[in-house]
Design an enzyme around this catalytic site. Sequence first.
Site, mmCIF file in Angstrom:
data_model
loop_
_atom_site.group_PDB
_atom_site.id
_atom_site.type_symbol
_atom_site.label_atom_id
_atom_site.label_comp_id
_atom_site.label_asym_id
_atom_site.label_seq_id
_atom_site.Cartn_x
_atom_site.Cartn_y
_atom_site.Cartn_z
ATOM 1 N N CYS A 67 0.877 -1.161 0.000
ATOM 2 C CA CYS A 67 0.000 0.000 0.000
ATOM 3 C C CYS A 67 0.921 1.221 0.000
ATOM 4 O O CYS A 67 2.075 1.139 -0.401
ATOM 5 C CB CYS A 67 -0.943 -0.011 1.197
ATOM 6 S SG CYS A 67 -0.093 0.007 2.788
ATOM 7 N N MET A 68 0.456 2.361 0.478
ATOM 8 C CA MET A 68 1.297 3.554 0.438
ATOM 9 C C MET A 68 2.499 3.462 1.379
ATOM 10 O O MET A 68 3.579 3.959 1.078
ATOM 11 C CB MET A 68 0.459 4.790 0.776
ATOM 12 C CG MET A 68 -0.502 5.182 -0.337
ATOM 13 S SD MET A 68 -1.271 6.782 -0.047
ATOM 14 C CE MET A 68 -2.285 6.409 1.383
#
Length: 454
Positions: free
Chosen positions: A26-27
């Site tokens: 994810c980020m």
Amino acid sequence: MDRQQLAQAILLGVGGQGNIVRLENCMTRVRLTVRDEAQLALDKLKGLPGVSGYVKQGEQHQLIVGPGRAAQVVESMQTLMSGAPAQAQPVDTAARTKAEAKARYKAPMSDALRQLANVFIPLIPAFIASGLITGIVNILKRPDIVGDFAVQNPNLLGLMGIFGSAVFAIMNILVGVNAAKVYGGSMAMGGVMAGILSSPQLAQIELFGEHLQPGRGGVIAVLLVVALMCWIEKRLRSWLPGSLELILNPLLTTLIAGTVAIVALQPLGGWISDAIAHGATLAIDKGGLLVGAILSGAFLPLVLTGLHQGLVPIHVELVQAHGFNALLPILSMAGVGQVGAAIAVLMKTRNARLKQMIKGALPVGLLGIGEPLIFGVTLPLGRPFLAACLGGAVGGALISYWKVSTVITFGLSGLPLVFTMVSGKVMLYLAGYLITVIAGFLFTWLIGFKDPEE
């Protein structure tokens, strides 16, 4: 510790690539699912420089490495994993024959074409559902079969029509998302690129004296643009510092790739798409028996080399351009020829093990799943494979001559494909199927084979 060193340390800490089932990010986090949790060195992973935290959600292990850096670390891990030797697994005879054939006949472009096919493979369930529903709608519209059902139930048929065509309404978006995943970019950004090319607002914009065309180039344009987008995204990821990469990368990628897409790649994709659709249609329409025989007879050798993957976008383009696909029924005859060849081998062989293998593979072969027959029966025997190709050529010639078409892109073959035929071609497809089985049987019976010893 740089991202390459961190990626290598994480791989060691989770037990190597053989223990990884799924790897994504994810980020801010590297997310892993593993086969054997006993191989995890959690204390070592938590103490790695660059890992600021650890979270477990269900079966997924998440290492917090910071914004922007997560994508960089996962990319490095994937690079390390792709270069590592694969662990040997026990395989049965058919699987071993398949692997050996793929390696022996592998063509130089097969890996790139396999990547291309991987963009469309996740869409197969949607294509199958769409084709079957459209086939049902076509039957329900025929008064000679169901009377005035269509007149009495217009809303029902309208809804089913929406169900059957929905995949094509969002086709470019789906292809953009999948292409970004295959090419190693952000899936959301891939969808955005496809959305830009498909936006109805393009029709209101004039460029170089011409109005832009929403959706021009179809999936070909989307593939070109997303490939560029992924390349730009990767370059920016390596150049930008982690603190700025999360913000600037998507912004710059969208602006640069979007501009090049509208100015150059969408028109280029349009020309390629038109050439493919018109060229394939012209070849089948004008080539008749000869083109059908060549296409079907050569299809299984193409499968062995991996070059058949390059036909996938052609199937999609044909349906997008014309609403039907005349290529798929022709190519499906190649697998049908294998059925006839296998039946001949079953009747001639005295090898009990081979008989048992054929009996197990024939039912799925009739349903269009031909790999067990190809790699377990005809290819190891040699001459039956050639005979099956000749039988497929006979069927392909007839299907082409009769101009049989399906409403589906790809995903079905064999007998189930009959439910997706365009109106008026069902009996012709079944006739072609039966003739192909007989031809494959006769060629195998006449050419013969060396019966393997027990």
